[in-house]
Design a protein around this motif. Structure first.
Motif, PDB file in Angstrom:
ATOM      1  N   LYS A  23       6.070 -38.053 -29.033  1.00 43.87           N
ATOM      2  CA  LYS A  23       7.506 -38.287 -28.912  1.00 43.87           C
ATOM      3  C   LYS A  23       7.812 -39.179 -27.713  1.00 43.87           C
ATOM      4  O   LYS A  23       7.128 -39.126 -26.693  1.00 43.87           O
ATOM      5  CB  LYS A  23       8.271 -36.965 -28.716  1.00 43.87           C
ATOM      6  CG  LYS A  23       7.824 -35.810 -29.596  1.00 43.87           C
ATOM      7  CD  LYS A  23       8.035 -36.087 -31.066  1.00 43.87           C
ATOM      8  CE  LYS A  23       7.684 -34.839 -31.881  1.00 43.87           C
ATOM      9  NZ  LYS A  23       7.696 -35.113 -33.342  1.00 43.87           N
ATOM     10  N   ASP A  24       8.867 -39.976 -27.820  1.00 48.31           N
ATOM     11  CA  ASP A  24       9.427 -40.657 -26.668  1.00 48.31           C
ATOM     12  C   ASP A  24      10.328 -39.676 -25.933  1.00 48.31           C
ATOM     13  O   ASP A  24      10.704 -38.630 -26.469  1.00 48.31           O
ATOM     14  CB  ASP A  24      10.207 -41.898 -27.104  1.00 48.31           C
ATOM     15  CG  ASP A  24       9.318 -42.925 -27.798  1.00 48.31           C
ATOM     16  OD1 ASP A  24       8.156 -43.080 -27.378  1.00 48.31           O
ATOM     17  OD2 ASP A  24       9.793 -43.568 -28.755  1.00 48.31           O
ATOM     18  N   VAL A  25      10.701 -40.026 -24.687  1.00 42.65           N
ATOM     19  CA  VAL A  25      11.433 -39.074 -23.857  1.00 42.65           C
ATOM     20  C   VAL A  25      12.581 -39.759 -23.123  1.00 42.65           C
ATOM     21  O   VAL A  25      12.416 -40.861 -22.578  1.00 42.65           O
ATOM     22  CB  VAL A  25      10.506 -38.408 -22.814  1.00 42.65           C
ATOM     23  CG1 VAL A  25      11.302 -37.485 -21.891  1.00 42.65           C
ATOM     24  CG2 VAL A  25       9.390 -37.624 -23.507  1.00 42.65           C
ATOM     25  N   PHE A  75       9.139 -43.522 -21.825  1.00 42.06           N
ATOM     26  CA  PHE A  75       9.743 -42.536 -20.934  1.00 42.06           C
ATOM     27  C   PHE A  75      10.867 -43.219 -20.168  1.00 42.06           C
ATOM     28  O   PHE A  75      10.645 -44.229 -19.494  1.00 42.06           O
ATOM     29  CB  PHE A  75       8.718 -41.976 -19.952  1.00 42.06           C
ATOM     30  CG  PHE A  75       9.337 -41.067 -18.912  1.00 42.06           C
ATOM     31  CD1 PHE A  75       9.690 -39.763 -19.241  1.00 42.06           C
ATOM     32  CD2 PHE A  75       9.595 -41.532 -17.628  1.00 42.06           C
ATOM     33  CE1 PHE A  75      10.274 -38.937 -18.290  1.00 42.06           C
ATOM     34  CE2 PHE A  75      10.178 -40.703 -16.677  1.00 42.06           C
ATOM     35  CZ  PHE A  75      10.520 -39.403 -17.008  1.00 42.06           C
ATOM     36  N   MET A 129       5.371 -36.353 -24.921  1.00 43.96           N
ATOM     37  CA  MET A 129       4.649 -37.600 -25.172  1.00 43.96           C
ATOM     38  C   MET A 129       3.287 -37.319 -25.798  1.00 43.96           C
ATOM     39  O   MET A 129       2.829 -38.076 -26.668  1.00 43.96           O
ATOM     40  CB  MET A 129       4.517 -38.400 -23.879  1.00 43.96           C
ATOM     41  CG  MET A 129       5.832 -39.043 -23.443  1.00 43.96           C
ATOM     42  SD  MET A 129       5.655 -40.174 -22.036  1.00 43.96           S
ATOM     43  CE  MET A 129       5.520 -39.002 -20.682  1.00 43.96           C
ATOM     44  N   LYS A 130       2.643 -36.243 -25.389  1.00 42.90           N
ATOM     45  CA  LYS A 130       1.337 -35.893 -25.979  1.00 42.90           C
ATOM     46  C   LYS A 130       1.492 -35.426 -27.422  1.00 42.90           C
ATOM     47  O   LYS A 130       0.499 -35.396 -28.166  1.00 42.90           O
ATOM     48  CB  LYS A 130       0.647 -34.841 -25.118  1.00 42.90           C
ATOM     49  CG  LYS A 130       0.152 -35.405 -23.794  1.00 42.90           C
ATOM     50  CD  LYS A 130      -0.629 -34.390 -22.980  1.00 42.90           C
ATOM     51  CE  LYS A 130      -1.195 -35.022 -21.728  1.00 42.90           C
ATOM     52  NZ  LYS A 130      -1.961 -34.062 -20.899  1.00 42.90           N
ATOM     53  N   THR A 146       0.267 -40.376 -18.398  1.00 42.93           N
ATOM     54  CA  THR A 146       0.560 -39.988 -19.784  1.00 42.93           C
ATOM     55  C   THR A 146       1.163 -41.145 -20.566  1.00 42.93           C
ATOM     56  O   THR A 146       0.846 -41.346 -21.738  1.00 42.93           O
ATOM     57  CB  THR A 146       1.509 -38.776 -19.809  1.00 42.93           C
ATOM     58  OG1 THR A 146       0.923 -37.710 -19.059  1.00 42.93           O
ATOM     59  CG2 THR A 146       1.751 -38.307 -21.234  1.00 42.93           C
ATOM     60  N   VAL A 147       2.031 -41.923 -19.923  1.00 44.08           N
ATOM     61  CA  VAL A 147       2.596 -43.107 -20.583  1.00 44.08           C
ATOM     62  C   VAL A 147       1.485 -44.083 -20.957  1.00 44.08           C
ATOM     63  O   VAL A 147       1.460 -44.628 -22.068  1.00 44.08           O
ATOM     64  CB  VAL A 147       3.645 -43.782 -19.675  1.00 44.08           C
ATOM     65  CG1 VAL A 147       3.997 -45.177 -20.194  1.00 44.08           C
ATOM     66  CG2 VAL A 147       4.902 -42.926 -19.589  1.00 44.08           C
ATOM     67  N   ARG A 155       3.760 -43.906 -25.280  1.00 46.14           N
ATOM     68  CA  ARG A 155       5.131 -43.474 -25.571  1.00 46.14           C
ATOM     69  C   ARG A 155       6.100 -44.005 -24.517  1.00 46.14           C
ATOM     70  O   ARG A 155       5.704 -44.424 -23.420  1.00 46.14           O
ATOM     71  CB  ARG A 155       5.234 -41.949 -25.623  1.00 46.14           C
ATOM     72  CG  ARG A 155       4.263 -41.258 -26.545  1.00 46.14           C
ATOM     73  CD  ARG A 155       4.140 -41.909 -27.898  1.00 46.14           C
ATOM     74  NE  ARG A 155       5.413 -42.005 -28.610  1.00 46.14           N
ATOM     75  CZ  ARG A 155       5.586 -42.578 -29.806  1.00 46.14           C
ATOM     76  NH1 ARG A 155       4.536 -43.137 -30.414  1.00 46.14           N
ATOM     77  NH2 ARG A 155       6.747 -42.592 -30.386  1.00 46.14           N
ATOM     78  N   HIS A 203       9.606 -49.165 -17.903  1.00 48.28           N
ATOM     79  CA  HIS A 203       8.790 -48.173 -17.203  1.00 48.28           C
ATOM     80  C   HIS A 203       8.608 -48.569 -15.743  1.00 48.28           C
ATOM     81  O   HIS A 203       8.656 -47.712 -14.842  1.00 48.28           O
ATOM     82  CB  HIS A 203       7.414 -48.045 -17.865  1.00 48.28           C
ATOM     83  CG  HIS A 203       7.439 -47.341 -19.171  1.00 48.28           C
ATOM     84  ND1 HIS A 203       6.626 -47.687 -20.230  1.00 48.28           N
ATOM     85  CD2 HIS A 203       8.184 -46.297 -19.617  1.00 48.28           C
ATOM     86  CE1 HIS A 203       6.862 -46.884 -21.251  1.00 48.28           C
ATOM     87  NE2 HIS A 203       7.814 -46.034 -20.907  1.00 48.28           N
ATOM     88  N   THR A 212      -0.675 -42.446 -23.900  1.00 43.07           N
ATOM     89  CA  THR A 212      -0.034 -42.202 -25.195  1.00 43.07           C
ATOM     90  C   THR A 212       0.707 -43.405 -25.754  1.00 43.07           C
ATOM     91  O   THR A 212       0.956 -43.473 -26.963  1.00 43.07           O
ATOM     92  CB  THR A 212       0.965 -41.035 -25.084  1.00 43.07           C
ATOM     93  OG1 THR A 212       2.033 -41.407 -24.192  1.00 43.07           O
ATOM     94  CG2 THR A 212       0.275 -39.772 -24.574  1.00 43.07           C
TER      95      THR A 212
END
Length: 339
Positions: A90-92, A119, A86-87, A111-112, A117, A316, A115
């Motif tokens: 990218k998505d995960v 997850f 994610m940093k 982090t979500v 992104r 999420h 960023t």
């Protein structure tokens, strides 16, 4: 076009993740060949001979054309793989469990937020099982009235001889409730329409004779919804007998105010052939529903989410709630467990 790469090939669930995403129209850029289980690497090479193997994760993380990182790594390493991805923008998509500690969960959530992104965790016992999808549809149609209780059974085959060392070490797999019971927490929330719950009871134990005494081969937990009247229970274990023709007789019972549903996910042990058997009982009688043609939409929705920045496959909020409750159950069970 959505392009994904795989970092973490330590569990066989990676096969399903690759197949699901490619079937949904995504392109796989390849996989990191590092693994703790050579059998998984051999399985990828056999199933997906066209895929490129690399020996450095940065090759994928630094590639601006890759949108999504998929991981089925050692469970305790999945959160850090996801955070790094994610940093890097990218998505995960992670196999379950996506986390093995509350600290990892907090770091992922942060982090979500930082960023922006996506997850997601693939809770495959709901998301890729047609009979559970059918049950969701029937419940939405009012077939059983208000769902007031779920009872899930998740026996698994141990396959001790082919398991890597981390499989038996709690610091790597996180505990039986944090791991395979997360499926049942996910199902409870979705099928009862709950957005949160509390752990009413949890316990873990060791009963097996072929594994070390600190290996958790049995677990159970009880849930109470905090957003409606529903309650739930699940039992998970590693005692599927060798005589069963599949890895586990996964069963799910759903009690409603006007009917009930029983699901035999993977086989009907003395009856009909095949998988995904659903039995519905309502005011008009009982019937068997063949769910094999029910479409699985999780991977297509996830690809759409990556493209359009939505959260239709799984939110999420739901993902993190499942993780927290499974970890809460694991922590509570450890506190009450006796030698």
């Amino acid at each position: 076009m959505i392009k994904f790469a795989v970092i973490g090939i330590d569990h066989r669930h990676v096969f399903e993740l690759i197949e699901g995403l490619t079937s949904a129209g995504a392109t796989c850029a390849g996989y990191l060949s590092t693994t703790s289980d050579a059998r998984v690497l051999q399985g990828i090479e056999k199933r997906f001979p066209q895929l490129r193997a690399v020996d450095n994760a940065d090759e994928f993380l630094q590639d601006p054309t890759i949108n999504l990182i998929v991981t089925a790594g050692v469970p305790s390493e999945r959160a850090q793989i996801a955070i790094s991805a994610m940093k890097h923008g990218k998505d995960v998509l992670s196999d379950k469990p996506g986390v093995t500690s509350h600290e990892q969960l907090e770091q992922l959530q942060a982090t979500v937020r930082e960023t922006g992104r996506l997850f997601a965790i693939c809770f495959s016992e709901r998301m890729t099982v047609p009979s559970v999808t059918t049950a969701q549809r029937l419940i939405a149609e009012g077939a059983v009235g208000e769902v007031i209780h779920t009872l899930g059974m998740g026996p698994h085959r141990l396959n001790r001889a082919i398991r890597p060392a981390w499989f038996f070490d709690k610091k790597y797999y996180g505990g039986i409730l944090a791991d395979i019971a997360s499926h049942h927490v996910d199902q409870f929330l979705v099928l009862t329409g709950s957005t949160d719950a509390e752990i009413a009871h949890a316990s873990v134990a060791h009963f097996g004779k072929t594994t070390a005494n600190d290996f958790q081969d049995f677990g159970e937990l009880s849930l109470v919804s905090t957003t409606n009247r529903a309650r739930g229970y699940c039992r998970v274990d590693w005692f599927t007998p060798d005589g069963l023709p599949t890895w586990g007789d996964g069963r799910l019972f759903i009690a409603g105010t006007e009917g009930s549903i029983e699901i035999r996910k993977y086989l009907d042990i003395e009856g009909r052939a095949g998988t995904d058997h659903l039995f519905l009982c309502d005011r008009s009688g009982t019937r068997h529903v063949d769910c094999t043609n029910e479409p699985i939409t999780f991977f297509a929705k996830l690809v759409n989410d990556v493209q359009n920045r939505t959260q239709l496959a799984v939110s999420h909020e739901h993902t993190f709630t499942v993780c927290r409750l499974a970890l809460d159950a694991q922590a509570r069970a450890e506190q009450v467990q006796k030698p």
